[in-house]
Design a protein around this motif. Structure first.
Motif, short mmCIF file in Angstrom:
data_model
loop_
_atom_site.label_atom_id
_atom_site.label_comp_id
_atom_site.label_asym_id
_atom_site.label_seq_id
_atom_site.Cartn_x
_atom_site.Cartn_y
_atom_site.Cartn_z
N THR A 100 -0.20 -10.96 -1.53
CA THR A 100 -0.66 -11.29 -2.63
C THR A 100 -2.08 -11.04 -2.65
N LEU A 101 -2.63 -10.06 -3.85
CA LEU A 101 -3.99 -9.79 -3.76
C LEU A 101 -4.56 -10.73 -4.94
N PRO A 102 -5.99 -11.25 -5.00
CA PRO A 102 -6.57 -11.85 -6.08
C PRO A 102 -6.78 -10.88 -7.22
N PRO A 103 -7.14 -11.46 -8.43
CA PRO A 103 -7.36 -10.64 -9.56
C PRO A 103 -8.70 -9.73 -9.21
N TYR A 104 -8.41 -8.54 -9.66
CA TYR A 104 -9.40 -7.46 -9.62
C TYR A 104 -10.08 -7.47 -8.14
N SER A 105 -8.96 -7.30 -7.01
CA SER A 105 -9.42 -7.33 -5.87
C SER A 105 -8.71 -6.26 -5.00
N GLY A 106 -9.06 -5.57 -3.93
CA GLY A 106 -8.65 -4.49 -3.21
C GLY A 106 -8.74 -4.64 -1.66
N GLY A 107 -7.67 -4.32 -1.06
CA GLY A 107 -7.27 -4.50 0.45
C GLY A 107 -7.14 -3.30 0.99
N THR A 108 -7.55 -3.09 2.49
CA THR A 108 -7.20 -2.00 2.97
C THR A 108 -6.18 -2.65 4.33
N PHE A 109 -5.11 -1.86 4.36
CA PHE A 109 -3.84 -2.49 5.32
C PHE A 109 -3.64 -1.34 6.35
N THR A 110 -3.75 -1.83 7.58
CA THR A 110 -3.90 -0.69 8.80
C THR A 110 -2.81 -1.15 9.57
N TRP A 111 -2.10 -0.42 10.31
CA TRP A 111 -0.98 -0.46 11.26
C TRP A 111 -0.56 0.71 11.72
N SER A 112 0.16 0.76 12.91
CA SER A 112 0.55 2.02 13.53
C SER A 112 2.41 1.98 13.90
N SER A 113 2.68 2.89 14.61
CA SER A 113 4.13 3.16 15.10
C SER A 113 4.66 4.26 14.10
N ALA A 114 5.85 4.75 14.25
CA ALA A 114 6.40 6.05 13.33
C ALA A 114 7.40 5.27 12.34
N GLN A 115 7.49 6.04 11.35
CA GLN A 115 8.23 5.66 10.24
C GLN A 115 9.88 6.06 10.36
N SER A 116 10.78 5.35 9.96
CA SER A 116 12.11 5.53 9.88
C SER A 116 12.51 6.04 8.61
N GLU A 117 13.62 6.67 8.39
CA GLU A 117 14.06 7.03 7.08
C GLU A 117 14.02 6.21 5.91
N THR A 118 13.56 6.74 4.81
CA THR A 118 13.13 5.93 3.61
C THR A 118 14.16 5.94 2.46
N TYR A 119 14.07 4.76 1.82
CA TYR A 119 14.88 4.35 0.77
C TYR A 119 14.28 5.18 -0.43
N PRO A 120 15.41 5.62 -1.52
CA PRO A 120 15.14 6.22 -2.52
C PRO A 120 14.51 5.29 -3.64
N ILE A 121 13.91 5.86 -4.70
CA ILE A 121 13.34 4.85 -5.67
C ILE A 121 14.32 4.74 -6.73
N PRO A 122 14.66 3.46 -7.10
CA PRO A 122 16.02 3.13 -8.06
C PRO A 122 15.46 3.81 -9.48
N ALA A 123 16.30 4.35 -10.39
CA ALA A 123 15.81 5.06 -11.50
C ALA A 123 15.69 3.63 -12.53
N THR A 124 16.28 2.57 -12.28
CA THR A 124 16.19 1.25 -13.15
C THR A 124 14.94 0.56 -12.99
N THR A 125 14.05 1.12 -12.10
CA THR A 125 12.77 0.07 -11.79
C THR A 125 11.56 1.05 -12.48
N LYS A 126 10.72 0.31 -12.85
CA LYS A 126 9.66 1.11 -13.59
C LYS A 126 8.90 2.03 -12.84
N VAL A 127 8.56 3.26 -13.25
CA VAL A 127 8.02 4.16 -12.30
C VAL A 127 6.88 4.54 -13.23
#
Length: 648
Positions: free
Chosen positions: A495-522
């Motif tokens: 959760t980010l507060p109103p009009y606030s930004g964050g930087t998120f950092t992590w490591s390791s490798a990515q696995s296979e990714t999900y598709p984007i559902p057509a029924t979500t707002k793109v």
């Protein structure tokens, strides 16, 4: 690439330039190209190095709020969920999700920084206390402790609007000239600017250094003045030699100049600080016939950025680069841009036309005219990096408490740090923390990777050379924003507060990714590639960016959209300033701009490009499974803007 070559060739044909340039202005012709494809204090708020997370689990977070109660402030670590081994399980992606996919890669990053102006280096070297100077240099140029690791810096060739006095390196008494440059000297830089730059480069050896000229010596100019005027054609050779002498003199001081821009802000020349107008034709010929041959013969590694002015003029750099002896030269790095007019989407225009050339934001001054610098900087820095910027450089590195010293020019500009002219004490402006959200965590050589913009947020993501990831996300709404990050098969919530930004950092490798559902707002700005379109900030509800600047047959491409067992309707958030015209539509095609047409929505005249309405239309053919979706604009003029779409 073939379409790019055709357009470049046609641009040279008399009479066709005016026909083709609206396309150039709107978005270029490289459709598959990708995502474009202050408060003070006695010491900085505590900015700790993000701890190295456990592989694929722990994520470090720093946050800045627009009320500045938090400034690059470390937060408790969070964690991704355990990887979901079964992609057939419920897809976690919805409209409040940032999808990060390191398999989709864009430009490499040189860095982030500000400018070594005459005033900045004098304040650091002569006015700051020894303790303040040491602290400033370490915090600006290393990532140790509170350091933000600035790694892309600019300096001025001679004086600028942030100088204590006005000068070039070969000033002559009125009426006298020096065509052989016998009196050329950088002695004025030796007390302060040179030692400060040398120190900074020792602290950060990866630093990229750009040098920009505000004016030629007065005796080279049509008005015999440092203010305004043009370069005399008879002085082109001397001006080119002036650049070479500058580069060689700095090289002799152990300071290699990576990039030069031929002219700062060639579309503008002030009457109270040095400046010089240059048109595209003059810049093209001067580069082609003088500066580039001299650079090639010099043995120096320096390359050239053209233009070095606002996003609202893509014509200037395109005209210069369409000359093959300029555009194809390895000595031409690309285009420099300022943020005082237009949209960062202009950089995608140039990228699509000239995909082998770089784009750099070379000047982005903050000042008292910006009411909310946190929101402004997050929106602009994120949008710039999403539109192929390789570096992002603010303006003055250091000023005093009176926003000087300077002779003429900006009296409202805010620096990265302030040195008190009476006490020599150091304080940190909001720009320090805003730059730190990127410069501390996005390392030179990083690559931008794909990320989506969820409802009410904007984001940009990177993979560093060591494989670690950095995600910068901003809540562009006036309420707390709960959102997810989906990376491969792992999910985190925050959760980010109103009009606030964050930087998120992590490591390791990515696995296979999900598709984007057509029924979500793109969100329209989450595209994979565009043709003849730009992003811009929007005043629509939930903020963020929209896609616009459209013409007939403009399109945006969205990969990996999952229609599941089928859909029945499509909704789209649209706007248009049609001046009473009718007939603008947006078509939805599968897998290519001319692929199966599954739906068409009308784009009414909403009375303005930021007056928004939601339209709905039926899907006209069965569509299932995963496809790439092409959103194609159709009109006899502007086809309008789109903010988001979703199927149901």
């Amino acid at each position: 690439m073939e379409s790019i070559r055709v357009v470049k060739a046609l641009l040279h044909v008399r009479g066709l330039f005016a026909v083709l340039f609206p396309l150039l202005l709107a978005g270029g012709c490289g459709g598959g190209g990708g995502d474009g494809n202050g408060a003070q204090g006695s010491a900085p708020a505590k900015v700790e190095a993000a701890p190295t997370p456990q592989a694929g689990s722990s994520v470090a977070v720093v946050v800045t709020r627009n009320d500045q109660t938090l400034r690059l402030a470390p937060q408790p670590d969070i964690a991704f969920s355990a990887p979901d081994a079964n992609l057939d399980n419920a897809n976690p992606i919805d409209e409040d999700t940032i999808v990060v996919d390191e398999g989709r890669r864009y430009q490499s990053v040189a860095g982030f920084g500000a400018a070594f102006t005459d005033s900045s280096t004098w304040l650091l070297n002569q006015v700051a206390t020894p303790e303040a100077r040491d602290e400033a240099m370490n915090n600006l140029f290393t990532r140790n402790g509170n350091g933000i690791g600035l790694s892309a810096m600019r300096t001025t060739i001679g004086s600028s609007d942030m100088s204590r006095f006005h000068f070039t390196y070969d000033d002559m008494p009125p009426g006298e000239t020096d065509p052989t440059l016998a009196n050329f000297s950088i002695a004025v830089d030796e007390p302060d600017r040179i030692p400060i730059i040398q120190w900074a480069k020792r602290l950060n050896p990866q630093m990229l250094l750009l040098a920009s000229a505000w004016s030629a010596p007065a005796w080279m100019k049509t008005n015999d003045s440092l203010y305004g005027g043009d370069l005399r054609p008879s002085a082109w050779g001397a001006w080119s030699n002036y650049y070479m002498k500058y580069l060689q003199a700095y090289e002799a001081q152990g300071i290699g100049i990576d990039l030069i821009s031929h002219q700062n802000e060639p579309d503008y020349a002030s009457i109270d600080y040095p400046g010089m107008r240059t048109n595209p034709e003059s810049q093209r010929l001067l580069l082609r016939d003088y500066i580039l041959p001299s650079l090639e013969a010099s043995g120096l590694d320096t390359r050239v950025l053209i233009f070095d002015h606002n996003w609202d003029n893509t014509v200037f750099p395109a005209r210069v680069l369409t000359d093959s002896r300029v555009g194809d030269s390895d000595k031409v790095a690309g285009t420099g841009w300022h943020w005082y007019g237009g949209s960062p989407g202009a950089m995608t225009v140039l990228h699509n036309l000239f995909p082998d050339k770089e784009n750099h934001v070379t000047e982005a001054a903050s000042g008292t005219w910006i009411a909310d610098p946190v929101t402004n900087d997050f929106e602009m820095m994120i949008q710039s990096m999403r539109n192929w910027a390789k570096s992002f450089i603010k303006w003055a590195l250091v000023l005093d408490e009176n926003r000087g010293p300077h002779l003429g020019g900006c009296d409202k500009c805010i620096p990265v740090v302030t040195i008190n002219s009476q006490t020599g004490a150091l304080s940190y402006e909001i720009d320090y923390y805003m730059l730190g959200h990127l410069s501390k965590y996005v390392l030179p050589g990083a690559t931008r990777i794909y990320s989506t913009n969820p409802t009410g947020m904007v984001s940009v993501a990177f993979q560093n050379p060591d494989g670690s990831k950095a995600l910068v996300a901003f809540n562009d709404t006036g309420a707390d924003k709960n959102f997810k990050v989906v990376w491969g098969r792992q999910v985190l919530q925050y959760t980010l507060p109103p009009y606030s930004g964050g930087t998120f950092t992590w490591s390791s490798a990515q696995s296979e990714t999900y598709p984007i559902p057509a029924t979500t707002k793109v969100q329209s700005s989450s595209y994979d590639g565009v043709f003849a379109l730009q992003t811009e900030t929007t005043s629509d509800v939930d903020g963020g960016y929209n896609v616009g600047f459209s013409i007939n047959d403009s399109y945006a491409r969205y990969n990996n959209i999952d229609f599941g067992a089928g859909v029945g309707n499509v909704e789209a958030r649209v706007s248009n300033n049609g001046n009473g015209r009718n007939g603008s539509t947006i078509e939805f095609h599968l897998d290519s701009p001319g692929g199966d047409l599954i739906a068409t929505v009308d784009v009414p005249d909403t009375g303005g490009f930021q007056n928004w309405t939601t339209v709905t239309s039926p899907v006209v053919m069965p569509v299932t499974r995963i496809h790439n979706v092409y959103v194609v604009f159709k009109s006899n003029g502007s086809a309008g803007n789109v903010k988001w779409f979703k199927f149901s």
